[in-house]
Design an enzyme around this catalytic site. Structure first.
Site, short mmCIF file in Angstrom:
data_model
loop_
_atom_site.label_atom_id
_atom_site.label_comp_id
_atom_site.label_asym_id
_atom_site.label_seq_id
_atom_site.Cartn_x
_atom_site.Cartn_y
_atom_site.Cartn_z
N HIS A 50 -1.68 -31.18 -15.04
CA HIS A 50 -1.36 -32.08 -15.93
C HIS A 50 -0.79 -33.29 -15.53
O HIS A 50 -0.12 -33.01 -14.65
CB HIS A 50 -0.57 -31.44 -17.33
CG HIS A 50 -0.51 -32.55 -18.21
ND1 HIS A 50 0.56 -33.46 -18.48
CD2 HIS A 50 -1.01 -32.54 -19.52
CE1 HIS A 50 0.59 -34.13 -19.56
NE2 HIS A 50 -0.37 -33.54 -20.05
N GLU A 59 1.92 -34.72 -16.43
CA GLU A 59 3.48 -34.58 -16.22
C GLU A 59 3.87 -33.79 -14.93
O GLU A 59 4.72 -33.94 -14.40
CB GLU A 59 3.96 -34.17 -17.50
CG GLU A 59 3.85 -35.29 -18.62
CD GLU A 59 3.56 -34.59 -19.89
OE1 GLU A 59 3.73 -33.61 -20.23
OE2 GLU A 59 3.02 -35.57 -20.78
N GLU A 78 -8.08 -36.77 -18.86
CA GLU A 78 -6.68 -37.29 -19.72
C GLU A 78 -6.22 -38.72 -18.77
O GLU A 78 -5.59 -38.10 -17.78
CB GLU A 78 -5.47 -36.33 -19.50
CG GLU A 78 -5.96 -35.09 -20.44
CD GLU A 78 -4.69 -34.42 -21.07
OE1 GLU A 78 -4.73 -34.26 -22.28
OE2 GLU A 78 -3.59 -34.33 -20.38
N SER A 95 -3.44 -39.11 -26.69
CA SER A 95 -3.30 -39.77 -27.95
C SER A 95 -4.25 -39.57 -28.97
O SER A 95 -4.48 -40.45 -29.71
CB SER A 95 -3.09 -41.46 -27.80
OG SER A 95 -1.58 -41.61 -26.88
N LYS A 128 3.80 -28.77 -24.68
CA LYS A 128 4.52 -29.30 -23.67
C LYS A 128 6.23 -28.41 -23.94
O LYS A 128 6.03 -27.34 -24.21
CB LYS A 128 4.73 -30.50 -23.82
CG LYS A 128 3.61 -31.43 -23.93
CD LYS A 128 3.54 -33.00 -23.39
CE LYS A 128 2.14 -33.27 -23.65
NZ LYS A 128 1.86 -34.79 -23.33
N ASN A 146 -1.36 -28.63 -26.49
CA ASN A 146 -0.25 -28.53 -25.43
C ASN A 146 0.86 -28.97 -26.09
O ASN A 146 1.07 -30.02 -26.55
CB ASN A 146 -0.88 -29.65 -24.40
CG ASN A 146 0.15 -29.94 -23.40
OD1 ASN A 146 1.04 -28.74 -23.28
ND2 ASN A 146 0.05 -30.56 -22.45
N GLY A 164 0.45 -39.74 -24.50
CA GLY A 164 1.79 -40.13 -25.30
C GLY A 164 2.20 -41.37 -25.61
O GLY A 164 3.26 -41.71 -25.80
P1 PGA Z 1 -0.73 -36.63 -26.48
O1 PGA Z 1 -0.87 -35.70 -24.91
O2 PGA Z 1 -1.82 -36.01 -27.10
O3 PGA Z 1 0.65 -36.32 -26.87
O4 PGA Z 1 -0.98 -38.02 -25.89
C1 PGA Z 1 -1.73 -34.99 -24.38
C2 PGA Z 1 -1.44 -34.23 -23.25
O5 PGA Z 1 -0.71 -34.73 -22.47
O6 PGA Z 1 -2.14 -33.30 -23.14
#
Ligand code: PGA
Length: 249
Positions: free
Chosen positions: A94, A96, A166, A208, A11, A9, A172
């Protein structure tokens, strides 16, 4: 090894040029693979990356889609339109999208139906917040999210759906959910899903994930792959992650 899916991803980390550059380098690097590796770049790079990936085993996903196929919906892009330019998977729900853009379980369910209708595989993200975890509401949150996804959903033989667990607090932050904890949660999710469908629903872990910590996740029987954010956005890190899970017993 039970891992099959490695989903990247990107983003809004990479712009058009950066996305195409990374996609080209990955295409040069990955000739054959026993994994399903898909990248989810910014929408503006999808079509170009579809060309870049032609003839390679790398697959393409989008980060979001609307629930209507076409019409007066300013700013929206439909699963049908994404499929037309080579998209096979669409991330939905997701954290976000839920927490920054205010999407709720009902919106997400409409998008799931639209993806299935268009012949694209939805990759539905679920997960609890830190507060929910700390106040013992993790299972309640996941149960509700799973109910919204599967209630009255009938998947035809050719239709599939993927669930990505997740935890919001792990995205993140560098604070990944420990593999043993993730294993317990995945068992809970599997049992919940079983109350709605007998279909095999692949489960991914995300939050992460890095080249250094990925192996224990993909070694879990309950996990069929990973959804990777920032560690998938540089060539070194992403290929490091692929190497870490290749040819391991
Ligand atoms: P991250 O994000 O690996 O940067 O923690 C995972 C995601 O949001 O899919």
């Amino acid at each position: 090894m039970s891992a099959t899916f490695v989903f990247a991803n990107w983003k809004m980390y990479l712009d058009f040029d950066e996305s195409c550059m990374l996609a080209s380098r990955l295409r040069e690097h990955v000739h054959t693979t026993d994994k399903t590796i898909a990248v989810f770049p910014t929408d503006i790079a999808l079509k170009e990356i579809d060309h870049i990936f032609e003839g390679s085993p790398l697959r393409l996903g989008a980060q979001n889609a609307s629930w209507v196929p076409r019409g007066a919906y300013t700013g929206a892009v439909s699963p049908h339109m994404l499929k037309d330019i080579g998209v096979e998977y669409i991330l939905l729900g997701h954290s976000e999208r839920r927490h920054i853009f205010g999407e709720n379980d009902t919106d997400i369910r409409k998008k799931i139906d639209a993806c299935l209708d268009a012949g694209v595989t939805p990759v539905v993200c679920i997960g609890e917040t830190k507060e929910e975890k700390e106040t013992g509401k993790r299972e309640y949150r996941l149960k509700k999210q799973i109910m919204k996804v599967f209630e009255n959903l009938s998947l035809a033989d050719e239709q599939t759906l993927i669930i990505a667990y997740e935890p919001v607090w792990a995205i993140g932050t560098g604070d990944a959910c420990l593999p043993a904890d993730a294993d317990d949660v995945m068992s809970f999710i599997t049992a919940e899903i079983r109350t709605y469908t007998n279909k095999e629903i692949p489960l991914l872990y995300g939050g992460s994930v890095t080249p250094e910590n990925v192996l224990p996740y993909v070694s879990l029987e309950t996990v069929q792959g990973v959804l990777v954010g920032s560690a998938s956005t540089t060539f070194e890190s992403f290929t490091g992650l692929l190497t870490a899970i290749t040819d391991k017993p």
